[in-house]
Design an enzyme around this catalytic site. Structure first.
Site: not given
Ligand code: 8OZ
Length: 369
Positions: A26, A180, A183, A185, A232, A240, A328
């Site tokens: 991101t 996705h 993480n 979401y 993923r 999160n 990274r």
């Molecule tokens: C970092 C900052 C904002 C979103 C993820 C889409 O962790 C992200 C994300 C990563 O999958």
């Protein structure tokens, strides 16, 4: 002879020149959700990767949770992505886009009509999102309390994933899509009992909590063909504020159901996203996960991610991983494939320019001469 990181590999329909993948990252440089020309430059600079995965891209306005992240749902947005795929293909690369619905990881101010974000249950995540004010200054802010999605709304979510996949492949020219489901979401929120307390067919048992992910995946496969679809997963990440009380049987079930779908790849974040590869109190057997997928007929490439160095990556490929995603290191090293091949030193990423801004820390990292 065992394979090396630099050998070609087939992932579903995708014929890849090597096993090095640019992980989704991101970058918050797409105001109005439109990727700019500079974004085409950024990805094209990295086109020697076997596969590029775009930054997470919202499938709808409701799916957006951060300032200036791109989308896959309007003419301007799709035109922006067309520029990206053209530039990457001209540079000889392959690129898929990551289909993203953030669920509760959002802020009222980012949502249609300033309404609350949506989630499996009305439980706020103790996490932060990234906002940019009218003066262009970025800041982190707590996410808003979501409302629980009605049962009647879920077919719309499934449909929106499929529509975004079709837009990506047919309109934008992507080589495929990655769902996705990691993480913390939306799809991960449905999977895990820390966020999902529903009492209908989408909550409670493992089968019920996996239902939305599997319906979305099947719909995306129907839309573009399984050989163009990756997914993923992050079984134990605390990212999160997500947690499940018993992730191994949950994810074993998920990959067994994914097995017969003919996917291009399964992308697994091992440990805490962008952090330690082991998470205290959350043991997980990734070899068992892969075995469950293969036993269920899964022939997709197995992609591993999280903190991989050249040495760890070579070792993973020797042990049977098909693809290794680097995050990274790809921010700072557009020619990462060459640097790994020559065992050359890597540029250090500048964390201050990760999120938001322009060319600085985006398209200005040097390549080897
Ligand atoms: C970092 C900052 C904002 C979103 C993820 C889409 O962790 C992200 C994300 C990563 O999958």
């Amino acid at each position: 002879m065992s394979s090396s990181l630099f050998d070609p590999v087939q992932a579903g329909d995708l014929q890849l020149a090597n096993r090095i993948v640019m992980a989704p990252l991101t970058r918050n440089r797409s105001p109005n959700a439109v990727p700019k020309p500079i974004t085409a430059t950024y990805y094209a600079q990295r086109a020697t990767a076997g596969l590029l995965i775009t930054e997470a891209t919202a499938i709808s306005h409701q799916g957006q949770g951060y300032a200036d992240v791109p989308g896959l749902y309007g003419t301007e947005q799709l035109d922006g992505w067309k520029r990206v795929t053209q530039a990457v293909h001209e540079a000889g690369g392959k690129i898929v886009t990551q289909l993203w619905h953030v669920g509760r990881v959002s802020h009222d101010s980012l949502q249609p009509d300033g309404r609350p974000p949506v989630a499996p249950s009305a439980i706020a995540a103790k996490t932060k999102t990234y906002l940019i004010d009218a003066q262009g200054n970025g800041s982190f802010a707590p996410t808003s309390t979501p409302r629980a999605l009605d049962l009647e709304e879920l077919p719309g979510i499934v449909h929106t994933f499929a529509a975004a996949a079709r837009n990506a492949v047919e309109t934008c020219g992507f080589d495929g899509v990655e769902i996705h489901a990691a993480n913390g979401y939306l799809l991960d929120q449905f999977l895990k009992d820390g966020a999902n307390q529903r009492t209908d067919d989408y909550g409670g048992s493992i089968e019920n909590r996996a239902r939305l992910l599997l319906e979305c995946t099947r719909a995306v496969v129907d839309a573009v063909g399984g050989g163009k679809v990756g997914i993923r997963l992050s079984p134990v990440t605390p990212a999160n504020d997500i947690v499940d009380s018993d992730p191994q049987p949950l994810f074993d079930h998920v990959v067994r159901q994914l097995g017969p779908l003919g996917l291009a790849y399964v992308h697994v974040i091992e440990g805490a996203t962008g952090g330690p590869r082991e998470v205290e109190g959350r043991p997980f057997d990734y070899e068992a996960l892969k075995k469950a997928y293969r036993e269920a007929g899964g022939k997709g490439a197995w992609m591993v991610n999280n903190g991989y160095t050249r040495e760890l990556a070579e070792e993973a490929v020797k042990k049977g991983a098909d693809l290794v995603a680097f995050g990274r290191p790809y921010i700072a090293n557009p020619d990462l494939v060459r640097r790994l091949k020559e065992n050359a030193p890597l540029n250090t990423p500048d964390t201050k320019t990760f999120y938001g801004g322009g060319e600085k820390g985006y398209t200005d990292y040097p390549t080897l001469s």
